[in-house]
Design a protein around this motif. Structure first.
Motif, PDB file in Angstrom:
ATOM      1  N   HIS A 254      40.815 -37.934   0.162  1.00  0.00           N
ATOM      2  CA  HIS A 254      41.027 -38.675  -1.169  1.00  0.00           C
ATOM      3  C   HIS A 254      40.860 -40.138  -0.951  1.00  0.00           C
ATOM      4  O   HIS A 254      41.388 -40.827   0.186  1.00  0.00           O
ATOM      5  CB  HIS A 254      42.393 -38.408  -2.008  1.00  0.00           C
ATOM      6  N   LYS A 255      40.490 -40.946  -1.982  1.00  0.00           N
ATOM      7  CA  LYS A 255      40.671 -42.441  -2.007  1.00  0.00           C
ATOM      8  C   LYS A 255      41.802 -42.812  -2.559  1.00  0.00           C
ATOM      9  O   LYS A 255      42.377 -42.497  -3.741  1.00  0.00           O
ATOM     10  CB  LYS A 255      39.490 -43.055  -2.697  1.00  0.00           C
ATOM     11  N   VAL A 256      42.931 -43.902  -1.972  1.00  0.00           N
ATOM     12  CA  VAL A 256      44.040 -44.108  -2.478  1.00  0.00           C
ATOM     13  C   VAL A 256      43.858 -45.689  -2.271  1.00  0.00           C
ATOM     14  O   VAL A 256      43.757 -46.129  -1.020  1.00  0.00           O
ATOM     15  CB  VAL A 256      45.069 -43.467  -1.408  1.00  0.00           C
ATOM     16  N   ILE A 257      44.479 -46.518  -3.388  1.00  0.00           N
ATOM     17  CA  ILE A 257      44.557 -47.862  -3.161  1.00  0.00           C
ATOM     18  C   ILE A 257      46.109 -48.009  -3.685  1.00  0.00           C
ATOM     19  O   ILE A 257      46.648 -47.369  -4.187  1.00  0.00           O
ATOM     20  CB  ILE A 257      43.534 -48.802  -3.827  1.00  0.00           C
ATOM     21  N   LEU A 258      46.698 -49.221  -3.462  1.00  0.00           N
ATOM     22  CA  LEU A 258      47.842 -49.613  -3.976  1.00  0.00           C
ATOM     23  C   LEU A 258      47.858 -50.867  -4.671  1.00  0.00           C
ATOM     24  O   LEU A 258      47.149 -51.759  -4.040  1.00  0.00           O
ATOM     25  CB  LEU A 258      48.859 -49.545  -2.777  1.00  0.00           C
ATOM     26  N   ILE A 259      48.314 -50.808  -5.802  1.00  0.00           N
ATOM     27  CA  ILE A 259      48.575 -52.057  -6.661  1.00  0.00           C
ATOM     28  C   ILE A 259      50.132 -52.442  -6.645  1.00  0.00           C
ATOM     29  O   ILE A 259      50.946 -51.825  -7.074  1.00  0.00           O
ATOM     30  CB  ILE A 259      48.027 -51.990  -8.071  1.00  0.00           C
ATOM     31  N   THR A 260      50.440 -53.713  -6.088  1.00  0.00           N
ATOM     32  CA  THR A 260      51.933 -54.286  -6.117  1.00  0.00           C
ATOM     33  C   THR A 260      51.646 -55.663  -6.422  1.00  0.00           C
ATOM     34  O   THR A 260      50.506 -56.348  -6.727  1.00  0.00           O
ATOM     35  CB  THR A 260      52.345 -54.015  -4.953  1.00  0.00           C
ATOM     36  N   HIS A 261      52.700 -56.353  -6.358  1.00  0.00           N
ATOM     37  CA  HIS A 261      52.575 -57.895  -6.774  1.00  0.00           C
ATOM     38  C   HIS A 261      52.790 -58.752  -5.589  1.00  0.00           C
ATOM     39  O   HIS A 261      52.956 -58.184  -4.274  1.00  0.00           O
ATOM     40  CB  HIS A 261      53.994 -58.423  -7.511  1.00  0.00           C
ATOM     41  N   ALA A 262      52.383 -59.929  -5.484  1.00  0.00           N
ATOM     42  CA  ALA A 262      52.341 -60.937  -4.110  1.00  0.00           C
ATOM     43  C   ALA A 262      53.829 -60.977  -3.520  1.00  0.00           C
ATOM     44  O   ALA A 262      54.670 -61.119  -4.415  1.00  0.00           O
ATOM     45  CB  ALA A 262      51.776 -62.135  -4.605  1.00  0.00           C
ATOM     46  N   TYR A 263      53.768 -60.830  -2.431  1.00  0.00           N
ATOM     47  CA  TYR A 263      55.205 -61.240  -1.724  1.00  0.00           C
ATOM     48  C   TYR A 263      54.855 -62.493  -0.954  1.00  0.00           C
ATOM     49  O   TYR A 263      54.254 -62.616   0.453  1.00  0.00           O
ATOM     50  CB  TYR A 263      55.273 -60.302  -0.792  1.00  0.00           C
ATOM     51  N   GLY A 264      55.315 -63.745  -1.558  1.00  0.00           N
ATOM     52  CA  GLY A 264      55.290 -64.908  -0.908  1.00  0.00           C
ATOM     53  C   GLY A 264      53.745 -65.379  -0.744  1.00  0.00           C
ATOM     54  O   GLY A 264      52.988 -65.181  -1.934  1.00  0.00           O
ATOM     55  N   ASN A 265      53.253 -65.355   0.549  1.00  0.00           N
ATOM     56  CA  ASN A 265      51.894 -65.796   0.748  1.00  0.00           C
ATOM     57  C   ASN A 265      51.226 -64.753   0.994  1.00  0.00           C
ATOM     58  O   ASN A 265      49.860 -64.704   1.363  1.00  0.00           O
ATOM     59  CB  ASN A 265      51.681 -66.981   2.031  1.00  0.00           C
ATOM     60  N   ARG A 266      51.612 -63.571   1.079  1.00  0.00           N
ATOM     61  CA  ARG A 266      50.798 -62.345   1.197  1.00  0.00           C
ATOM     62  C   ARG A 266      50.257 -61.938  -0.323  1.00  0.00           C
ATOM     63  O   ARG A 266      50.921 -61.124  -0.925  1.00  0.00           O
ATOM     64  CB  ARG A 266      51.813 -61.210   1.497  1.00  0.00           C
ATOM     65  N   THR A 267      49.098 -62.416  -0.351  1.00  0.00           N
ATOM     66  CA  THR A 267      48.368 -62.184  -1.695  1.00  0.00           C
ATOM     67  C   THR A 267      46.938 -61.737  -1.428  1.00  0.00           C
ATOM     68  O   THR A 267      46.396 -61.703  -0.291  1.00  0.00           O
ATOM     69  CB  THR A 267      48.188 -63.580  -2.395  1.00  0.00           C
TER      70      THR A 267
END
Length: 468
Positions: free
Chosen positions: A57-70
């Motif tokens: 299966h194709k899986v992606i994840l959507i979350t918010h930025a963590y500091g400079n991890r964008t």
């Protein structure tokens, strides 16, 4: 025009992309809580995504930025890279996104269309992004699934508000998953869901990562291990009262505490006050990859939580061969066989008595025997298969809810709340129409799916480097 741009962009990296296998799903996990934050929800999402990817299966994840991890990152082993969108969304308290209702729709819609997502799978009631994405997915005609990981009450202001929000956001969800039967009962009551739409699929453990090693244990002292976020919900106040009494009554027992949180100061003050510096060892926050090395040093694992829907920590500890003492709360009694766990009530005297009982019993525990039993009971591969079965059931239902069906679901909330939800649902539909005109779907470049078998070693390393 969009197709032309897509072909030009895909000339890079030696055309190493290809479409996903027929009959497989395209899934977007959505949650505010993910790496670099660690916890049960984060590890559940990570483990489940890895096994779904292995199944094709194709899986992606959507979350918010963590500091400079964008931006976009690729995480995981080279054969099962998980694509993570760290969106430019402002987090509030406890790394939860700021509620916006409609402001995040353009970026979420863009990602879902860009990745040709079929199923939006949201996680955790307290995640703002999860609640919003369920509404967005339903409005876009996509299948929606929600997984609940925690238990919440009914009589405090925060829980009442959260339950009403969850009741609204889940009124159009196609299916819900809970990690325990207790969690299922709790969710059905809180969100007023049809029980037929709620499935129980427990957490699991990777037995290869949590193996016993009796040689690491002290032969002179008995070590009680605590691995937990040091916050009120995890019962750290009970731990503060338990440690001095156990140390006073059992001279051969020491404590190892791994974790961080706002209750760490209370624990350290207790150690100073009781002069237990040589009996209590603080390790601070421990990365999940190193949890096993902490667990194998102990004989007994102690969990003092005030509420738990499942508690994967006790499963990991038992898999490492420790005898578990855990408060009898939530779904904890469902997790382990009765001979692997002692279940006191959540109060200091009961916990102390059960720790003393565990000290007397721990010598008779066969770590490898318990490990093999849990290996047969819990498997992430099985969890992934059961999750896909939920996806299959949704797919068999055919078409998604129309606008009027969704508005009817919102209206069924009743009273003023139903009226507000109805207006919000109509507003979301109008906003979606405006965003669709501003950002036409045909101008959003579709991202071809990575064919990992076609990648060279250097190309895999290049993708993994994006996560550094």
């Amino acid at each position: 025009m969009g197709n032309k741009r897509q072909r030009n962009e895909n000339q890079d990296d030696n055309d190493i992309t290809a479409t996903i296998k027929d009959g497989r799903y395209r899934i977007a996990f959505v949650c505010d809580f993910f790496y670099p934050r660690f916890g049960g929800v984060e590890m559940h999402i990570w483990s489940l995504s890895q096994h779904l990817i292995r199944q094709g299966h194709k899986v992606i994840l959507i979350t918010h930025a963590y500091g400079n991890r964008t931006g976009v990152r690729y995480m995981g082993p080279a054969t099962n890279l998980l694509k993570v969108y760290y969106c430019p969304i402002i987090p509030m308290t406890d790394q939860d996104a700021m509620p916006s209702f409609t402001a995040t729709l353009p970026v979420i819609r863009w990602i879902l269309l860009r990745e040709q997502i079929q199923i939006v799978h949201a996680h955790q009631a307290t995640s703002v992004l999860a609640n919003e994405s369920v509404a967005y997915g339903s409005a876009m005609g996509l299948a929606t699934v929600y997984t609940d990981h925690s238990l919440f009450g009914f009589n405090d202001v925060a829980s009442v508000i959260l339950n009403r929000v969850l009741q609204t956001s889940l009124s159009t969800v196609d299916a819900a998953i809970c990690v325990s039967h207790t969690c299922r009962d709790n969710l059905i009551l809180r969100a007023h869901l049809d029980p037929k739409r709620v499935t129980v699929i427990p957490n699991a453990v990777d037995p290869a990562k949590f193996t016993p090693d009796p040689s690491q244990r002290s032969k002179d002292r008995i070590k009680v291990v605590v691995v937990s976020r040091l916050v009120f919900r995890k019962g750290i106040d009970l731990l503060v009262g338990t440690i001095p009494r156990v140390c006073q009554e059992l001279e051969q027992v020491d404590f190892i505490i791994a974790g961080d949180g706002n209750k760490l100061l209370d624990l350290k003050e207790m150690v100073e006050r009781e002069r237990l510096q040589d009996r209590v060892e603080f390790l601070g926050g421990v990365p999940h990859a190193q949890v096993r090395s902490v667990l194998v040093r102990g004989h007994i694992f102690l969990n003092c939580s005030l509420t738990e829907s499942f508690c994967i920590a006790i499963l990991e500890a038992a898999c490492c061969g420790l005898l578990v003492v855990s408060t009898r709360v939530g779904g904890v009694p469902e997790v382990l066989p009765h001979d692997m766990v002692l279940l006191p009530q959540p109060n200091v005297p009961a916990i102390v008595e059960h720790v003393k009982l565990a000290v007397a019993k721990q010598a008779a525990v066969d770590p490898w025997h318990n490990h093999e039993r849990l290996k047969q009971m819990y498997s992430w591969h099985w969890v992934a298969e059961q999750t896909v079965a939920v996806y299959d059931e949704i797919s068999l239902r055919g078409e998604r809810r129309s606008l009027w069906d969704r508005l009817a679901c919102y209206g069924k909330l009743g009273g003023f709340a139903g009226f507000v939800a109805y207006v919000m649902g109509l507003t979301l539909e109008l906003w979606l129409c405006l965003v669709s005109c501003w950002q036409p779907a045909e101008l959003i470049d579709v991202v071809p799916d990575l064919n990992m078998t076609a990648l060279t070693t250097s190309e895999k390393n290049k993708l993994q480097a994006l996560s550094s």
